[in-house]
Design an enzyme around this catalytic site. Structure first.
Site, PDB file in Angstrom:
ATOM      1  N   HIS A   1     -33.836  39.238   3.766  1.00 26.91           N
ATOM      2  CA  HIS A   1     -33.279  40.224   2.855  1.00 26.91           C
ATOM      3  C   HIS A   1     -33.242  41.615   3.483  1.00 26.91           C
ATOM      4  CE1 HIS A   1     -33.966  37.712  -1.058  1.00 26.91           C
ATOM      5  NE2 HIS A   1     -33.317  37.051  -0.112  1.00 26.91           N
TER       6      HIS A   1
ATOM      7  N   GLU B   1     -34.140  44.536   2.339  1.00 28.33           N
ATOM      8  CA  GLU B   1     -35.339  45.349   2.176  1.00 28.33           C
ATOM      9  C   GLU B   1     -36.364  45.042   3.258  1.00 28.33           C
ATOM     10  OE1 GLU B   1     -34.314  43.789  -2.024  1.00 28.33           O
ATOM     11  OE2 GLU B   1     -33.849  43.297   0.065  1.00 28.33           O
TER      12      GLU B   1
ATOM     13  N   CYS C   1     -35.696  41.135  -5.142  1.00 27.44           N
ATOM     14  CA  CYS C   1     -36.249  39.949  -5.790  1.00 27.44           C
ATOM     15  C   CYS C   1     -37.776  39.965  -5.688  1.00 27.44           C
ATOM     16  CB  CYS C   1     -35.686  38.681  -5.145  1.00 27.44           C
ATOM     17  SG  CYS C   1     -36.282  38.416  -3.454  1.00 27.44           S
TER      18      CYS C   1
END
Length: 224
Positions: free
Chosen positions: A138, A140, A164
């Site tokens: 991801h 992030e 998430c």
């Protein structure tokens, strides 16, 4: 001069005075009113802002990016690097004093060919290994890992989409103090995002939705 000539001259004089008064009111009254050219420069198009200000005006340029819009724009620009055909996500990690520490986007781990792993969201055979989810990193996480292992404690994370639960765990463990997101799809319906919101709240991580001051930012590769 007969009466007819006098009437014509008088009418012309009156008409000329009215026209002069209208021109003066139109061009010289209310000098502080900004022109439409200056107003149009507030849309973020850098190419239109170069000649919009009087060169003798000592005041600073108007319509410049706020810090929030600047960092979120970098997250959006980073998302353009993603090869995911369904969703491109970008992230930007910023220090407390406004220094960019790392940027990232969603993609496969280094050394893993993005031509040999699947980008599909669903598998026709039902095999999850034929989808992207077991393999993708991801945005992030990539932004945090791209900081050359510098401490993320007390930093802000700008991300185009709400993280998430798996990303929330990493964000919390590394000590990020604030998450600023743009899209909040499935925030209240998907378990992963409900859990994420709960974890971030319990850990005391500040979460807020980005409120842009501009509708768009137009970038052109040209000499400024």
């Amino acid at each position: 001069m007969n009466c007819r000539d006098v009437a014509l001259v008088s009418t012309a004089t009156i008409f000329g005075a009215l026209a002069s008064a209208f021109a003066y009111y139109t061009f010289f009254s209310n000098p502080s009113k900004p022109s439409s050219r200056i107003n149009s420069s507030a849309n973020g198009d850098v190419s239109k802002q170069r000649s919009s200000q009087d060169p003798f005006d000592p005041s600073k340029r108007k319509g410049y990016l706020s810090w929030d819009d600047y960092f979120m724009a970098i997250a959006f620009l980073s998302a353009k690097r993603s090869k995911d055909p369904n969703r491109q996500v970008g992230a930007c990690l910023v220090s407390q004093n406004g220094i960019i520490l790392g940027i990232g986007y969603n993609g496969f781990p280094r050394g893993c060919s993005d031509d040999q792993l699947p980008w599909a969201k669903m598998s026709k055979s039902g095999d999850p290994l034929e989808t992207k989810y077991p393999y993708v990193c991801h945005a992030e996480v990539n932004a945090i890992l791209n900081t050359n292992h510098a401490s993320a404690a007390g930093q802000r994370l700008y991300v185009t989409m709400f993280p998430c639960n798996e990303c929330a765990k990493i964000i919390i463990q590394l000590g990020v103090s604030e998450v600023i997101y743009f899209i909040e799809k499935r925030l209240n319906t998907d378990t992963a995002y409900v859990a994420s919101h709960k974890l971030l709240s319990m850990a005391g991580v500040e979460v807020r939705k980005h409120q842009p001051q501009m509708d768009q930012i137009l970038l052109k590769f040209m000499e400024l």
